[in-house]
Design an enzyme around this catalytic site. Structure first.
Site, PDB file in Angstrom:
ATOM      1  N   LYS A  29     -41.026  85.786  29.259  1.00 37.09           N
ATOM      2  CA  LYS A  29     -39.782  85.960  28.503  1.00 37.09           C
ATOM      3  C   LYS A  29     -39.724  87.310  27.811  1.00 37.09           C
ATOM      4  CE  LYS A  29     -38.353  83.009  25.631  1.00 37.09           C
ATOM      5  NZ  LYS A  29     -38.469  82.162  24.420  1.00 37.09           N
ATOM      6  N   SER A  30     -40.818  87.673  27.127  1.00 36.61           N
ATOM      7  CA  SER A  30     -40.819  88.904  26.344  1.00 36.61           C
ATOM      8  C   SER A  30     -40.535  90.120  27.217  1.00 36.61           C
ATOM      9  CB  SER A  30     -42.173  89.079  25.643  1.00 36.61           C
ATOM     10  OG  SER A  30     -42.408  88.055  24.716  1.00 36.61           O
ATOM     11  N   GLY A 100     -34.177  84.529  18.944  1.00 40.06           N
ATOM     12  CA  GLY A 100     -34.434  85.454  17.855  1.00 40.06           C
ATOM     13  C   GLY A 100     -34.856  86.817  18.371  1.00 40.06           C
ATOM     14  N   ARG A 128     -32.496  81.667  10.888  1.00 37.02           N
ATOM     15  CA  ARG A 128     -33.753  82.413  10.902  1.00 37.02           C
ATOM     16  C   ARG A 128     -33.641  83.749  10.177  1.00 37.02           C
ATOM     17  NH1 ARG A 128     -34.941  81.848  17.159  1.00 37.02           N
ATOM     18  NH2 ARG A 128     -33.740  79.933  17.294  1.00 37.02           N
ATOM     19  N   SER A 173     -45.632  92.528  13.762  1.00 37.09           N
ATOM     20  CA  SER A 173     -44.520  91.841  14.421  1.00 37.09           C
ATOM     21  C   SER A 173     -43.962  92.706  15.537  1.00 37.09           C
ATOM     22  CB  SER A 173     -43.413  91.529  13.405  1.00 37.09           C
ATOM     23  OG  SER A 173     -42.217  91.175  14.066  1.00 37.09           O
ATOM     24  N   ASP A 320     -47.360  82.481  19.329  1.00 39.95           N
ATOM     25  CA  ASP A 320     -46.538  81.516  20.062  1.00 39.95           C
ATOM     26  C   ASP A 320     -47.357  80.357  20.632  1.00 39.95           C
ATOM     27  OD1 ASP A 320     -44.117  82.754  19.595  1.00 39.95           O
ATOM     28  OD2 ASP A 320     -44.225  83.988  21.399  1.00 39.95           O
ATOM     29  N   ARG A 394     -41.520  74.944  22.168  1.00 38.47           N
ATOM     30  CA  ARG A 394     -42.981  74.917  22.158  1.00 38.47           C
ATOM     31  C   ARG A 394     -43.525  73.640  21.508  1.00 38.47           C
ATOM     32  NH1 ARG A 394     -43.902  79.657  24.459  1.00 38.47           N
ATOM     33  NH2 ARG A 394     -42.648  81.460  23.810  1.00 38.47           N
TER      34      ARG A 394
END
Length: 442
Positions: A29-30, A100, A128, A173, A320, A394
């Site tokens: 995904k990233s 997000g 969020r 982050s 994650d 998740r």
């Protein structure tokens, strides 16, 4: 069992046989998010192979179509982006869905454009925290604002000329770092980000691969205004998705599986390192480099696990994967302590609280702490539970893996949230239970 978006709950039954065989898991995904975002900034034609079918990445793709990027589907997972005319203002709000990552990275990218944008999403996303990117973007001169004192989406952005800054990030982050790097592509001067620990570096690797003026020095990365070059992009398998099968193979007796063509970026392989420290039998095969990213196969066997302490600079590398690591910890001898993971409270759910709530239903001895939890094992998991996923993919998949070794079936409500990242999840489990081979992206 075939899973569809309409299915609201699912029954997971304990298994009486091992997981065996080879699989290819869904695309990362990233990296898929970044492939669309940076590919669209090349003002050229970029082919993306093995693009993620997850809902989050489709949200990113939809946003760029709204911004004028043309998308051609060679197949369901192989697409061609054409952005020869650059980006243009959307006539509608940009819908990030539940993502997000999309929202925070797009905030940086759109801050340096010459038009107005509004980014919004579903109810979960709108709850969020967004101040973590809005605050430093404002320091760069961005004209950006949001509701609740700039902390929550929708986010409004009036693109303007930005100025590079040196930013001391309060946390490691990748989303903060990437948002500022993307803004720095359009800023005058250098944009420098210092982190307390090195977070995942997919953005840096892809920016460098596409020719950005970028210097990566461990916990510090700097970027200057750049013209990106169009190149083909190949997306590897998602190690965060692989994590569920790494843990499953470790805890389902006599299992032995191979997960093929998984992204093995060192900033993402914390799951492998943590599970090995717990005693997992894991072997990396056929390691290679592809579009700047390390890729290889992961071989996993059933293992006797032991409790460990996980903290500090390991946390960004497994942020994650912590929910499913907690499942592994329930099957480890001794005590597992996870700390310094307070950012888990800002995910799709408060993952500290939700992991504790759901594993407690299985009879796991788990204690919530402000920045993580403490798990005492080894536990014989109890079934006959009604489990909640809290709109969090998740949590849903972690509960499913736990259900494979419980003493009775369990029901998981709103299991359709797995479509955010892994629509094929149940099919993949069933294939391994039947000793078959399941290949995606081919």
């Amino acid at each position: 069992m075939k899973h569809t978006q309409e299915k609201k709950s699912i029954i997971v039954k304990p298994v009486n046989r091992p997981l065996k065989g080879s699989i290819r898991i869904p695309s990362d995904k990233s990296i898929s998010h970044r492939a669309v975002m940076l590919g669209a900034l090349t003002n050229g034609i970029v082919e993306i192979s093995n693009f993620s079918a997850g809902a989050d990445c489709r949200s990113t793709l939809g946003i760029f179509q709204a911004l004028g990027v043309e998308v051609e589907y060679k197949s369901d997972k192989n697409i061609i982006l054409s952005s020869k005319n650059g980006l243009r203002e959307s006539i509608d709000c940009l819908d990030a869905g539940n993502s997000g990552t999309t929202t925070r990275l797009m905030a940086g990218l759109l801050s340096g454009q010459n038009f107005y944008s509004v980014i919004t999403g579903d109810q979960s996303l709108r709850s969020r925290p967004m101040a973590r990117v809005i605050k430093p973007l404002k320091q760069m001169g961005a004209s950006i604002w949001a509701r609740e004192s700039d902390t929550k989406a929708p986010i409004s952005i009036k693109g303007t000329q930005l100025t590079g800054i040196t930013y001391e990030s309060p946390m490691a982050s990748a989303q903060i770092k990437s948002s500022l790097l993307f803004a720095g592509l359009f800023a005058s001067g250098k944009t420098v980000i210092n982190e307390p620990y090195k977070s995942r570096d997919h953005s840096e690797k892809m920016l460098s691969y596409l020719g950005a003026n970028l210097v990566d020095s461990g916990n510090t990365v700097e970027i200057s205004a750049s013209n990106l070059q169009p190149k083909p992009l190949i997306i590897p398998g998602d190690i965060s998705s692989a994590a569920f099968f790494i843990v499953a193979a470790c805890i389902v007796p006599d299992s032995e599986i191979i997960i093929q063509d998984v992204g093995l970026n060192p900033t993402r392989t914390g799951i492998v390192d943590v599970m090995r420290e717990m005693g997992a039998d894991i072997e990396i095969l056929d390691l290679k480099t592809q579009c700047g990213e390390e890729v290889g196969d992961i071989k996993v066997k059933f293992s006797d696990l032991k409790g460990i302490t996980i903290s500090g600079d390991m946390i960004p590398r497994i942020i994650d994967e912590i929910p499913v690591i907690a499942v592994a910890a329930s099957q480890a001898t001794g005590t597992t302590i996870i700390k310094n993971a307070e950012d888990l409270r800002n995910k799709e759910s408060d993952r500290i609280k939700t992991v504790c709530n759901e594993l407690s239903k299985f009879g796991v001895d788990i204690t919530e702490t402000p920045d993580g939890f403490i798990i005492s094992g080894k536990t014989n998991l109890k079934g006959k539970n009604v489990l909640e996923c809290y709109h969090d993919h998740r949590i849903a998949m972690s509960c499913y893996i736990a259900g494979l070794i419980s003493d009775n079936p369990n029901e998981i409500n709103e299991f359709h949230w797995v479509n955010i990242s892994f629509p094929e999840f149940v099919d993949t489990v069933n294939k391994l239970l039947n000793k078959g081979e399941l290949i995606y992206g081919k």
